[in-house]
Write a protein that holds these residues in place. Structure first.
Motif, PDB file in Angstrom:
ATOM      1  N   PHE A   6       0.802  -1.225   0.000  1.00 33.24           N
ATOM      2  CA  PHE A   6       0.000   0.000   0.000  1.00 33.24           C
ATOM      3  C   PHE A   6       0.835   1.275   0.000  1.00 33.24           C
ATOM      4  CE2 PHE A   6      -2.599  -3.298   2.063  1.00 33.24           C
ATOM      5  CZ  PHE A   6      -3.585  -3.394   1.094  1.00 33.24           C
ATOM      6  N   HIS A   7       2.136   1.163   0.152  1.00 30.33           N
ATOM      7  CA  HIS A   7       3.048   2.311   0.086  1.00 30.33           C
ATOM      8  C   HIS A   7       2.670   3.411   1.085  1.00 30.33           C
ATOM      9  CE1 HIS A   7       4.440   0.314  -3.527  1.00 30.33           C
ATOM     10  NE2 HIS A   7       3.203   0.310  -3.982  1.00 30.33           N
ATOM     11  N   LYS A   8       2.398   2.999   2.302  1.00 29.23           N
ATOM     12  CA  LYS A   8       1.983   3.937   3.354  1.00 29.23           C
ATOM     13  C   LYS A   8       2.917   3.845   4.551  1.00 29.23           C
ATOM     14  CE  LYS A   8      -1.997   5.346   1.579  1.00 29.23           C
ATOM     15  NZ  LYS A   8      -2.281   6.735   1.292  1.00 29.23           N
ATOM     16  N   ALA A   9       3.042   4.962   5.247  1.00 24.16           N
ATOM     17  CA  ALA A   9       3.738   5.032   6.527  1.00 24.16           C
ATOM     18  C   ALA A   9       2.724   5.498   7.565  1.00 24.16           C
ATOM     19  CB  ALA A   9       4.905   6.012   6.461  1.00 24.16           C
ATOM     20  N   PHE A  10       3.003   5.211   8.816  1.00 23.54           N
ATOM     21  CA  PHE A  10       2.069   5.553   9.892  1.00 23.54           C
ATOM     22  C   PHE A  10       2.735   6.502  10.873  1.00 23.54           C
ATOM     23  CE2 PHE A  10       0.976   1.366   8.335  1.00 23.54           C
ATOM     24  CZ  PHE A  10      -0.398   1.449   8.173  1.00 23.54           C
ATOM     25  N   ARG A  11       1.967   7.466  11.334  1.00 16.99           N
ATOM     26  CA  ARG A  11       2.436   8.379  12.370  1.00 16.99           C
ATOM     27  C   ARG A  11       1.359   8.459  13.436  1.00 16.99           C
ATOM     28  NH1 ARG A  11       6.300  11.833  13.289  1.00 16.99           N
ATOM     29  NH2 ARG A  11       7.123  11.664  11.192  1.00 16.99           N
ATOM     30  N   ASP A  52       6.049  22.629  -0.348  1.00 15.27           N
ATOM     31  CA  ASP A  52       4.786  21.954  -0.117  1.00 15.27           C
ATOM     32  C   ASP A  52       4.708  20.777  -1.072  1.00 15.27           C
ATOM     33  OD1 ASP A  52       2.236  21.282   0.614  1.00 15.27           O
ATOM     34  OD2 ASP A  52       1.286  22.800  -0.645  1.00 15.27           O
ATOM     35  N   ASN A  53       4.852  19.597  -0.552  1.00 12.82           N
ATOM     36  CA  ASN A  53       4.787  18.414  -1.380  1.00 12.82           C
ATOM     37  C   ASN A  53       3.653  17.533  -0.866  1.00 12.82           C
ATOM     38  OD1 ASN A  53       5.141  16.121  -2.910  1.00 12.82           O
ATOM     39  ND2 ASN A  53       7.354  16.386  -2.974  1.00 12.82           N
ATOM     40  N   ARG A  54       2.469  17.854  -1.273  1.00 11.74           N
ATOM     41  CA  ARG A  54       1.278  17.145  -0.783  1.00 11.74           C
ATOM     42  C   ARG A  54       1.238  15.697  -1.235  1.00 11.74           C
ATOM     43  NH1 ARG A  54      -2.410  22.344  -1.634  1.00 11.74           N
ATOM     44  NH2 ARG A  54      -1.688  23.372   0.228  1.00 11.74           N
ATOM     45  N   GLU A  55       1.855  15.399  -2.366  1.00 11.73           N
ATOM     46  CA  GLU A  55       1.863  14.015  -2.849  1.00 11.73           C
ATOM     47  C   GLU A  55       2.600  13.103  -1.870  1.00 11.73           C
ATOM     48  OE1 GLU A  55       0.115  12.741  -5.417  1.00 11.73           O
ATOM     49  OE2 GLU A  55      -0.719  14.757  -5.428  1.00 11.73           O
ATOM     50  N   LEU A  56       3.712  13.578  -1.337  1.00  9.80           N
ATOM     51  CA  LEU A  56       4.447  12.764  -0.376  1.00  9.80           C
ATOM     52  C   LEU A  56       3.686  12.631   0.934  1.00  9.80           C
ATOM     53  CD1 LEU A  56       8.098  13.960  -0.982  1.00  9.80           C
ATOM     54  CD2 LEU A  56       7.082  11.793  -1.647  1.00  9.80           C
ATOM     55  N   TRP A  57       3.012  13.682   1.384  1.00  8.20           N
ATOM     56  CA  TRP A  57       2.257  13.610   2.632  1.00  8.20           C
ATOM     57  C   TRP A  57       1.078  12.661   2.509  1.00  8.20           C
ATOM     58  CZ3 TRP A  57       4.463  14.575   6.868  1.00  8.20           C
ATOM     59  CH2 TRP A  57       5.355  15.637   7.007  1.00  8.20           C
ATOM     60  N   LYS A  58       0.600  12.415   1.295  1.00  6.90           N
ATOM     61  CA  LYS A  58      -0.519  11.487   1.108  1.00  6.90           C
ATOM     62  C   LYS A  58      -0.137  10.063   1.482  1.00  6.90           C
ATOM     63  CE  LYS A  58      -2.925  13.943  -2.558  1.00  6.90           C
ATOM     64  NZ  LYS A  58      -3.326  13.903  -3.968  1.00  6.90           N
ATOM     65  N   ARG A  59       1.136   9.783   1.531  1.00  7.26           N
ATOM     66  CA  ARG A  59       1.589   8.435   1.894  1.00  7.26           C
ATOM     67  C   ARG A  59       1.519   8.179   3.400  1.00  7.26           C
ATOM     68  NH1 ARG A  59       4.152   5.458  -2.217  1.00  7.26           N
ATOM     69  NH2 ARG A  59       4.800   6.693  -3.988  1.00  7.26           N
ATOM     70  N   TRP A  60       1.291   9.203   4.188  1.00  6.04           N
ATOM     71  CA  TRP A  60       1.239   9.058   5.641  1.00  6.04           C
ATOM     72  C   TRP A  60      -0.189   8.842   6.111  1.00  6.04           C
ATOM     73  CZ3 TRP A  60       5.288   8.759   8.932  1.00  6.04           C
ATOM     74  CH2 TRP A  60       6.531   9.130   8.436  1.00  6.04           C
ATOM     75  N   ILE A  61      -0.376   7.880   7.014  1.00  5.09           N
ATOM     76  CA  ILE A  61      -1.649   7.701   7.704  1.00  5.09           C
ATOM     77  C   ILE A  61      -1.426   8.218   9.115  1.00  5.09           C
ATOM     78  CG2 ILE A  61      -3.302   6.024   8.615  1.00  5.09           C
ATOM     79  CD1 ILE A  61      -2.673   4.292   6.159  1.00  5.09           C
ATOM     80  N   MET A  62      -2.123   9.277   9.454  1.00 12.95           N
ATOM     81  CA  MET A  62      -1.987   9.915  10.763  1.00 12.95           C
ATOM     82  C   MET A  62      -3.069   9.373  11.695  1.00 12.95           C
ATOM     83  SD  MET A  62       0.428  12.187  10.246  1.00 12.95           S
ATOM     84  CE  MET A  62       1.176  13.156   8.955  1.00 12.95           C
ATOM     85  N   ILE A  63      -2.654   8.975  12.885  1.00 12.93           N
ATOM     86  CA  ILE A  63      -3.586   8.454  13.879  1.00 12.93           C
ATOM     87  C   ILE A  63      -3.386   9.245  15.154  1.00 12.93           C
ATOM     88  CG2 ILE A  63      -4.339   6.437  15.186  1.00 12.93           C
ATOM     89  CD1 ILE A  63      -2.965   4.758  12.928  1.00 12.93           C
ATOM     90  N   GLU A  64      -4.423   9.943  15.553  1.00  7.31           N
ATOM     91  CA  GLU A  64      -4.327  10.776  16.752  1.00  7.31           C
ATOM     92  C   GLU A  64      -4.710   9.967  17.990  1.00  7.31           C
ATOM     93  OE1 GLU A  64      -5.960  15.001  18.563  1.00  7.31           O
ATOM     94  OE2 GLU A  64      -6.804  14.227  16.706  1.00  7.31           O
ATOM     95  N   PHE A  65      -3.904  10.125  19.017  1.00  6.31           N
ATOM     96  CA  PHE A  65      -4.210   9.590  20.347  1.00  6.31           C
ATOM     97  C   PHE A  65      -4.573  10.804  21.209  1.00  6.31           C
ATOM     98  CE2 PHE A  65      -2.262   5.157  20.955  1.00  6.31           C
ATOM     99  CZ  PHE A  65      -2.481   4.798  19.636  1.00  6.31           C
ATOM    100  N   PRO A  66      -5.849  11.200  21.245  1.00  8.16           N
ATOM    101  CA  PRO A  66      -6.229  12.483  21.842  1.00  8.16           C
ATOM    102  C   PRO A  66      -6.335  12.495  23.368  1.00  8.16           C
ATOM    103  CG  PRO A  66      -8.172  11.388  20.990  1.00  8.16           C
ATOM    104  CD  PRO A  66      -6.987  10.523  20.638  1.00  8.16           C
TER     105      PRO A  66
END
Length: 181
Positions: free
Chosen positions: A43-48, A158-172
């Motif tokens: 899926f070519h994704k990274a997680f943060r 601003d490279n929005r294409e690269l940021w699309k590879r990140w899945i952001m998960i908030e621990f609120p």
């Protein structure tokens, strides 16, 4: 049967914890665990994972490392900073034959650094060399999973294409220490 009913039967305590940590994103946490065990970069994704201290993100990272076999040949824990700034990719070759790169990352990015991240996520061949050894080429299958307190800034563009590879998960949520535990 939906996924929540299945999770409540198979792993009720994990489901409860994941909901406390990330709310509605609990499904994404479970998907992340499954994806890190898959030996391809499909899926070519990274997680943060983003959250303040005492939000559960460190505990989740420890759980993920334990599932993968902490410090085994299947995972390699390294901070993102040297991997993406090293011109010769010496640190990145340590990801060879690892399923996940789990680390805390509190640095900001520049475009050059994001391009190296993109190469790690794309499934392209990477040529690296180890100290006192020759070069070799491999495809990265190691999933990048990082935790931090804030979303990093992009310093030079601003490279929005690269940021699309990140899945952001908030621990609120914040959890207080339980002295009786």
């Amino acid at each position: 049967e939906d996924i929540e009913q299945l999770a409540s039967k198979l792993c009720p305590k994990s489901l409860e914890l994941f909901k406390q940590w990330s709310g509605k994103k609990w499904v994404t946490l479970m998907q992340m665990i499954g994806y890190t065990m898959y030996p391809r970069m499909k899926f070519h994704k990274a997680f943060r994972i983003i959250g303040f201290s005492m939000s559960g993100k460190d505990t989740f990272m420890k759980v993920l490392a334990k599932i993968l076999g902490n410090w085994s040949e299947n995972d390699y824990i390294r901070n993102l900073y040297p991997c993406t700034y090293n011109t010769y990719w010496r640190d990145v070759v340590e990801l060879y034959h690892s399923l996940a790169n789990l680390a805390s990352d509190y640095t900001d990015y520049n475009t050059k650094r994001l391009q190296k991240l993109d190469k790690l996520l794309s499934g392209d061949y990477i040529t690296g060399r180890r100290k006192f050894s020759g070069e070799f080429t491999f495809r990265n299958v190691s999933k990048l999973v990082y935790d931090s307190q804030l979303v990093p800034l992009l310093k030079d563009g601003d490279n929005r294409e690269l940021w699309k590879r990140w899945i952001m998960i908030e621990f609120p949520n914040r959890f207080e220490l339980d002295d009786t535990f």
